[in-house]
Design an enzyme around this catalytic site. Structure first.
Site, mmCIF file in Angstrom:
data_model
loop_
_atom_site.group_PDB
_atom_site.id
_atom_site.type_symbol
_atom_site.label_atom_id
_atom_site.label_comp_id
_atom_site.label_asym_id
_atom_site.label_seq_id
_atom_site.Cartn_x
_atom_site.Cartn_y
_atom_site.Cartn_z
ATOM 1 N N GLU A 198 -30.261 11.728 19.125
ATOM 2 C CA GLU A 198 -29.354 12.063 18.005
ATOM 3 C C GLU A 198 -30.125 12.094 16.686
ATOM 4 O OE1 GLU A 198 -26.502 9.042 19.010
ATOM 5 O OE2 GLU A 198 -26.007 10.163 20.823
ATOM 6 N N GLU B 185 -34.112 9.499 28.282
ATOM 7 C CA GLU B 185 -32.696 9.858 28.206
ATOM 8 C C GLU B 185 -32.561 11.377 28.191
ATOM 9 O OE1 GLU B 185 -30.240 6.627 26.093
ATOM 10 O OE2 GLU B 185 -31.356 7.637 24.529
ATOM 11 N N GLY C 268 -23.750 10.651 26.592
ATOM 12 C CA GLY C 268 -22.358 10.742 26.147
ATOM 13 C C GLY C 268 -21.543 11.809 26.860
ATOM 14 N N HIS D 48 -34.400 8.418 18.899
ATOM 15 C CA HIS D 48 -33.236 8.726 19.754
ATOM 16 C C HIS D 48 -32.891 10.213 19.617
ATOM 17 C CE1 HIS D 48 -29.094 8.865 21.161
ATOM 18 N NE2 HIS D 48 -29.367 7.758 21.836
ATOM 19 N N LYS E 248 -24.710 2.671 18.261
ATOM 20 C CA LYS E 248 -24.650 3.893 17.445
ATOM 21 C C LYS E 248 -23.930 3.627 16.121
ATOM 22 C CE LYS E 248 -25.149 6.638 21.562
ATOM 23 N NZ LYS E 248 -25.051 7.926 22.202
ATOM 24 N N SER F 259 -25.202 8.129 30.057
ATOM 25 C CA SER F 259 -24.013 7.869 30.861
ATOM 26 C C SER F 259 -24.193 6.767 31.908
ATOM 27 C CB SER F 259 -23.512 9.165 31.515
ATOM 28 O OG SER F 259 -23.152 10.103 30.514
ATOM 29 N N ASN G 255 -26.607 0.378 22.899
ATOM 30 C CA ASN G 255 -26.786 1.128 21.649
ATOM 31 C C ASN G 255 -25.401 1.355 21.034
ATOM 32 O OD1 ASN G 255 -27.355 2.954 19.643
ATOM 33 N ND2 ASN G 255 -28.038 4.599 21.007
HETATM 34 P P1 PGA Z 1 -24.333 7.004 26.619
HETATM 35 O O1 PGA Z 1 -25.444 6.979 25.464
HETATM 36 O O2 PGA Z 1 -24.575 5.809 27.500
HETATM 37 O O3 PGA Z 1 -23.019 6.946 25.910
HETATM 38 O O4 PGA Z 1 -24.531 8.277 27.378
HETATM 39 C C1 PGA Z 1 -26.759 6.607 25.723
HETATM 40 C C2 PGA Z 1 -27.583 6.660 24.473
HETATM 41 O O5 PGA Z 1 -27.332 7.514 23.606
HETATM 42 O O6 PGA Z 1 -28.505 5.858 24.292
#
Ligand code: PGA
Length: 264
Positions: free
Chosen positions: A100, A180, A186, A98, A13, A226, A11
């Site tokens: 976010e 997730e 993150g 997602h 982003k 992560s 991803n």
């Molecule tokens: P990350 O993000 O691997 O940086 O924790 C995962 C995601 O948001 O899909």
């Protein structure tokens, strides 16, 4: 016991510019092609402005995802992208809901479900993202939160037939779920193997009740939060985890290719 195909999606982003995106994507296509990941689906969910350019470079080695898609075919929805638009440039599917999007842009289970429905109706892949906050987990609400997220989204798809979720290739169903935990995204603090397997097992049992045992065993469930080169193996070895949704560790093509290799 169904042999579900492994799936790893990077991803991106809101990172990179066109030049970097095209160059990193091309490097990744080469690395993946040479390493030969025949029984794994590897994808990138890229910012929409890069998609048409990246579609020309996939050579069917990588599966291309958008990070969102609207439920209407067209209309006065400034800033949105429709499923037919994505289809017209040969994008394979989209991430939906997602955390976010939920946290910063008002995505709800219902709007996420409508987006999933629109993708599935067009025969496109749809990765529904769900997950609990730390507070919800600490209050013992994990299963309640996940059930609500899945049920409300599935009910909003407008699809009644389980076959619409699977599609024509049972080894690679159109619908999948990425679990997730919000506190792991993150933060560098991933779930433990046990926590992740427990949540995925619960999701699969929920799907068995919602659809049927048979359908639940076909649907790919991904862990996200992560995921790194060093920890992918422990997640992918869990019985109910079929892959990963990877943010930070997908930005560097060499690192992401290594992560995919470690997942074999
Ligand atoms: P990350 O993000 O691997 O940086 O924790 C995962 C995601 O948001 O899909």
């Amino acid at each position: 016991m169904i042999n579900r195909k492994k799936m790893i999606i990077g991803n991106w982003k809101m990172f990179k510019d066109m030049q970097t995106a095209v160059s990193d994507f091309s490097i990744l296509v080469d690395l993946i092609r040479h390493q030969g990941f025949n029984d794994m689906c590897i994808g990138i969910a890229a910012p929409s402005v890069f998609l048409s350019e990246l579609c020309r470079k996939t050579s069917n080695v990588l599966t291309l995802f958008s990070q969102n898609a609207h439920w209407e075919k067209e209309g006065a929805f400034t800033g949105e992208i429709s499923v037919p638009m994505l289809k017209s440039i040969h994008v394979n599917g989209s991430l939906i809901g997602h955390s976010e999007r939920r946290q910063f842009f008002g995505e709800t289970n219902e709007t996420a479900g409508k987006r999933v429905g629109a993708l599935l109706k067009q025969g496109m892949k749809s990765v529904l993202c769900i997950g609990e906050s730390l507070q919800e987990r600490d209050s013992g609400l994990l299963e309640q939160v996940l059930s609500k997220q899945i049920a409300e989204a599935l009910n909003a798809t407008g699809l009644k037939n389980a076959h619409d979720f699977v599609g024509s290739n049972p080894l690679e169903p159109l619908f999948s779920i990425a679990y997730e935990p919000v506190w792991a995204i993150g933060t560098g603090k991933s779930a433990t193997e046990k926590e992740a397997q427990q949540a995925h097992k619960f999701i699969r049992s929920f799907l068995a009740e919602y659809f049927s045992q048979e359908v639940s065993e076909k649907i790919q469930l991904l862990y996200g939060g992560s995921v790194k080169v060093e920890n992918i193996k422990k997640f992918i070895s869990c019985a109910d985890i079929d892959g990963a949704l990877v943010g930070g560790a997908s930005l560097n093509p060499q690192q992401f290719a290594q992560l995919c290799e470690n997942a074999i």
